[in-house]
Every structure is written in C-alpha cells, then in structure tokens.
Motif scaffolding. Structure first.
Motif, mmCIF file in Angstrom:
data_model
loop_
_atom_site.group_PDB
_atom_site.id
_atom_site.type_symbol
_atom_site.label_atom_id
_atom_site.label_comp_id
_atom_site.label_asym_id
_atom_site.label_seq_id
_atom_site.Cartn_x
_atom_site.Cartn_y
_atom_site.Cartn_z
ATOM 1 N N ARG A 264 60.777 70.718 24.906
ATOM 2 C CA ARG A 264 60.021 70.394 23.495
ATOM 3 C C ARG A 264 60.743 71.257 22.587
ATOM 4 N N THR A 265 61.303 72.395 22.877
ATOM 5 C CA THR A 265 61.968 73.364 21.950
ATOM 6 C C THR A 265 63.260 72.601 21.390
ATOM 7 N N ILE A 266 63.884 72.101 22.309
ATOM 8 C CA ILE A 266 65.043 71.069 21.925
ATOM 9 C C ILE A 266 64.643 69.899 20.899
ATOM 10 N N LEU A 267 63.595 69.226 21.459
ATOM 11 C CA LEU A 267 63.331 68.220 20.460
ATOM 12 C C LEU A 267 62.801 68.542 19.315
ATOM 13 N N SER A 268 62.168 69.471 19.190
ATOM 14 C CA SER A 268 61.610 70.043 17.996
ATOM 15 C C SER A 268 62.527 70.401 17.016
ATOM 16 N N ARG A 269 64.040 70.694 17.608
ATOM 17 C CA ARG A 269 64.893 71.374 16.569
ATOM 18 C C ARG A 269 66.166 70.368 16.244
ATOM 19 N N SER A 270 65.517 69.117 16.740
ATOM 20 C CA SER A 270 66.756 67.933 16.662
ATOM 21 C C SER A 270 65.963 66.843 15.857
ATOM 22 N N SER A 271 67.009 66.016 15.247
ATOM 23 C CA SER A 271 66.563 64.849 14.526
ATOM 24 C C SER A 271 66.853 63.794 15.598
ATOM 25 N N VAL A 272 65.749 63.307 15.973
ATOM 26 C CA VAL A 272 65.732 62.354 17.083
ATOM 27 C C VAL A 272 65.756 60.667 16.573
ATOM 28 N N ILE A 273 66.757 60.067 17.185
ATOM 29 C CA ILE A 273 67.222 58.744 16.769
ATOM 30 C C ILE A 273 67.174 57.852 17.928
ATOM 31 N N ARG A 274 66.208 56.850 17.840
ATOM 32 C CA ARG A 274 65.808 56.051 19.163
ATOM 33 C C ARG A 274 66.828 54.667 18.922
ATOM 34 N N PHE A 275 67.469 54.358 20.105
ATOM 35 C CA PHE A 275 67.960 53.143 20.134
ATOM 36 C C PHE A 275 67.419 52.278 21.047
ATOM 37 N N GLN A 276 67.291 50.899 20.645
ATOM 38 C CA GLN A 276 66.593 49.964 21.337
ATOM 39 C C GLN A 276 67.583 49.142 22.121
ATOM 40 N N PRO A 277 67.232 48.500 23.157
ATOM 41 C CA PRO A 277 68.071 47.889 24.203
ATOM 42 C C PRO A 277 68.583 46.664 23.342
ATOM 43 N N LEU A 278 69.837 46.123 23.764
ATOM 44 C CA LEU A 278 70.329 45.158 22.789
ATOM 45 C C LEU A 278 69.581 43.801 22.979
ATOM 46 N N PRO A 279 69.759 43.119 21.968
ATOM 47 C CA PRO A 279 69.103 41.727 22.063
ATOM 48 C C PRO A 279 69.594 40.912 23.203
ATOM 49 N N PHE A 280 68.699 39.959 23.922
ATOM 50 C CA PHE A 280 69.285 39.044 24.715
ATOM 51 C C PHE A 280 70.483 38.179 24.455
ATOM 52 N N GLU A 281 70.579 37.858 23.188
ATOM 53 C CA GLU A 281 71.410 36.998 22.779
ATOM 54 C C GLU A 281 72.683 37.853 22.569
ATOM 55 N N SER A 282 72.674 39.137 22.293
ATOM 56 C CA SER A 282 73.871 39.909 22.170
ATOM 57 C C SER A 282 74.725 40.180 23.795
ATOM 58 N N VAL A 283 73.883 40.273 24.422
ATOM 59 C CA VAL A 283 74.374 40.527 25.776
ATOM 60 C C VAL A 283 75.054 39.244 26.334
ATOM 61 N N ILE A 284 74.491 38.013 25.910
ATOM 62 C CA ILE A 284 75.156 36.839 26.396
ATOM 63 C C ILE A 284 76.540 36.773 25.698
ATOM 64 N N LYS A 285 76.573 37.183 24.390
ATOM 65 C CA LYS A 285 77.611 37.165 23.723
ATOM 66 C C LYS A 285 78.554 37.836 24.077
ATOM 67 N N LEU A 286 78.207 38.965 24.752
ATOM 68 C CA LEU A 286 79.390 39.893 25.307
ATOM 69 C C LEU A 286 79.904 39.521 26.656
ATOM 70 N N LEU A 287 79.185 38.492 27.578
ATOM 71 C CA LEU A 287 79.600 38.247 28.633
ATOM 72 C C LEU A 287 80.622 36.936 28.576
ATOM 73 N N GLU A 288 81.882 37.407 28.602
ATOM 74 C CA GLU A 288 82.894 36.319 28.169
ATOM 75 C C GLU A 288 83.136 35.836 29.657
ATOM 76 N N ASP A 289 83.804 34.551 29.726
ATOM 77 C CA ASP A 289 84.380 33.882 30.799
ATOM 78 C C ASP A 289 83.373 33.813 31.995
ATOM 79 N N MET A 290 82.080 33.509 31.828
ATOM 80 C CA MET A 290 81.120 33.494 33.045
ATOM 81 C C MET A 290 80.455 32.308 32.719
#
Length: 324
Positions: free
Chosen positions: A160-186
């Motif tokens: 908690r001491t590290i969390l309280s002294r940091s600026s927390v930036i939350r990243f969300q999972p990639l959208p379904f369509e973005s993963v589809i786009k990145l999967l080439e040649d399948m």
C-alpha cells in the motif's frame, strides 16, 4: 530514423502520460496496471523515450537518445525485471548482484551520463516485501530529473505504501476487434476463437496462435461444456493437457471464451463462426455456472495446486451443489 513500435489502443492513457512527462510537477513514480500482454511495457518504453528525448515532438525516433532507448542500450535507461524464476531478488548488501533491487539502487546513487535518468521496473509485484520496502525511499524521493515507471498485472500484491506514493494508470484489455486486426495470416474462424480466448491480451493471443495450444484449449473447453450439459464429471481426456503451469493458461482461455459468449448472448449476438458456435450454450444460467466454476478453479494457482486437480475438485463441488 528508427521505427517507433506501433502500440495498439490505450490512446487515453498515452495522452495522459504525455501531459505528465511534460509537467514540471510530475509524480515521483508511475504505476501501469492491467493484465499481461496488453502493451503496458511498450507504452512505458515509448514514454521513457519521450522523457529522454530533447526534441519538441518527442519521441522523435531520430536522435541518438531515441535510438538507444528503443534498442535498450541507453546508459540512463535502467531496467529491473523478474529473473528466470519469476521473481525480482533484493540482492546481497555487499555484492549487489546484477538484476537485483540493490544493484538498481546502487546505480541510481551514481550521477547519470546525461541530464536525465529513467527506470522501468517490470512486474513490480514479483519483488518480495523486503525488495519493495527497499525501493520505497527511492520512489518517495527520486533523484532530480528521474522518471520511474513500474508495471504490474497484480495490483493487489503491491504494498500500500508504494501504491499511495505512485500515480496509478490503469490499462484495459485490448478490444476484440483490435486483437482480430493484429492476427495476420490466419483463417477468420481461428482469429475469432483466438481473440475470444485471449481476453484482450496479445500475449495470450500469440500463445493460442500455436495450433497445439489451440487444440488443447478446444479440448478442455469442449469437455467443460459436455460435463455441464450432461450433469457429469469432466472426462479425464479433457484434462490431458492440464499438468504444469500451462494448465492455468487453459483455465484462463476457457474463462475468457465463456465470458465472451455470455457477454455476446446478453447483447443479442448469438451467431459465431466455427468452433465458438460449437461451444455456445443457449442458457444464461449454464454459462454463469461454467464461469463460476472456472473462476474458482483459477484460485488454485495462488495455492500452487495442480491445475487438473483444481478443476476436478471444483467440478466435484459443483455436482454436489447441483451447479452442473
């Protein structure tokens, strides 16, 4: 000019980080949180390149600093990450072994080669309590012109001491369509299956791009479906690939697939391609029960249980409680 790696998604986070880096009153440390394989480390490296680049439109990708950051050879870019055992050691007080917390702190006590210094600590949650405590003073009071970025896929394991002294930036999972786009040649049908199994993580998508891993997941997910529809135990053949750490990867993949199917059913999409259509169950309660079972089985990882044993144990409990 060096090619700056293209990072899919996270534009809101990247814009916010850019403002932080440009600010004269930026926080002492940034903590990027989110599931594995969604680009947290890539955003961190790009952010560090921007911090160390002197160009007005940083990162420019042309200067010596940018080239060194993106090739991981910048003398003022320090990286601490888990070792082959999956942990970040604190290190000996005297020896200060390379790759340890104390080695990093020793490097930070020296003057940077240029005017700025940046630190990337990957998966900070892999450090033990003593290691995190050792880092605390540096996070609280970093040297002037020092940027510290940490990443984690398990925020709950960080002090908690590290969390309280940091600026927390939350990243969300990639959208379904973005993963589809990145999967080439399948084939399209396989793309949909992999994207659903990935849960928005390109790391998982790459793993399930392997035909062997994909077939193992299909076998496991089919076994779960059959067990729930027939009110019976999961057949041993469906658990044949569940031994070792990879077994929990299959649990995650199946959990992501059934969560995807339930979400789409609730929003009205009930037509899928190929194998996802074979796994689909037209009953909200059954899908909920499968997800509940997989979530319970996943908890076995924290107790170092064999994944196959964890699934069988939860399956027996579900039958006892008449959830299957």
């Amino acid at each position: 000019m060096i090619m700056i790696p293209k990072i899919e998604g996270h534009q809101k986070q990247k814009n916010y980080i850019k403002k932080i880096i440009a600010s004269s009153s930026r926080p002492h440390a940034l903590l990027f949180t989110g599931v594995n394989g969604i680009g947290k480390s890539a955003v961190a490296v790009e952010s560090i390149a921007a911090f160390l680049c002197a160009d007005e439109n940083s990162p420019c990708g042309e200067c010596r600093s940018c080239r060194q950051v993106f090739s991981f050879s910048h003398p003022d870019f320090l990286i601490l990450e888990p070792d082959e055992k999956g942990s970040i050691p604190i290190g000996d007080k005297d020896k200060k072994e390379e790759g340890s917390v104390r080695a990093l702190l020793s490097s930070l006590s020296e003057k940077p080669f240029g005017g700025k210094r940046a630190v990337l600590i990957k998966e900070i949650d892999c450090a033990k309590t003593a290691g995190m405590n050792a880092l605390l003073k540096t996070i609280e009071e970093p040297s002037e012109n020092t940027l510290i970025i940490m990443t984690t896929s398990s925020e709950s394991r960080i002090l908690r001491t590290i969390l309280s002294r940091s600026s927390v930036i939350r990243f969300q999972p990639l959208p379904f369509e973005s993963v589809i786009k990145l999967l080439e040649d399948m084939p399209e049908a396989e793309k949909e299956f992999i994207a659903a199994a990935s849960g928005g993580s390109m790391e998982s998508a790459i793993k399930f791009s392997s035909e062997k891993a994909r077939e193992e997941l299909k076998n496991f997910a089919s076994g779960i479906r059959k067990a729930h529809l027939s009110n019976s135990f999961i057949e041993p053949a469906s658990l044949s690939a569940m031994s070792g750490k990879d077994g929990y990867g299959l649990i995650d993949g199946a959990l992501n697939i059934y969560s995807f199917l339930l979400k789409n059913k609730l929003t009205g999409k009930v037509t899928f391609s190929s194998f996802l259509n074979d796994l689909y169950i037209d009953a909200d309660k059954t899908l909920h029960n499968i997800i509940k079972m997989l979530l319970s089985a996943k908890k076995g990882s924290a107790r170092n249980l064999n994944p196959a044993f964890s699934v069988k144990a939860i399956s027996y409990n579900c039958i006892a409680e008449k959830l299957i």
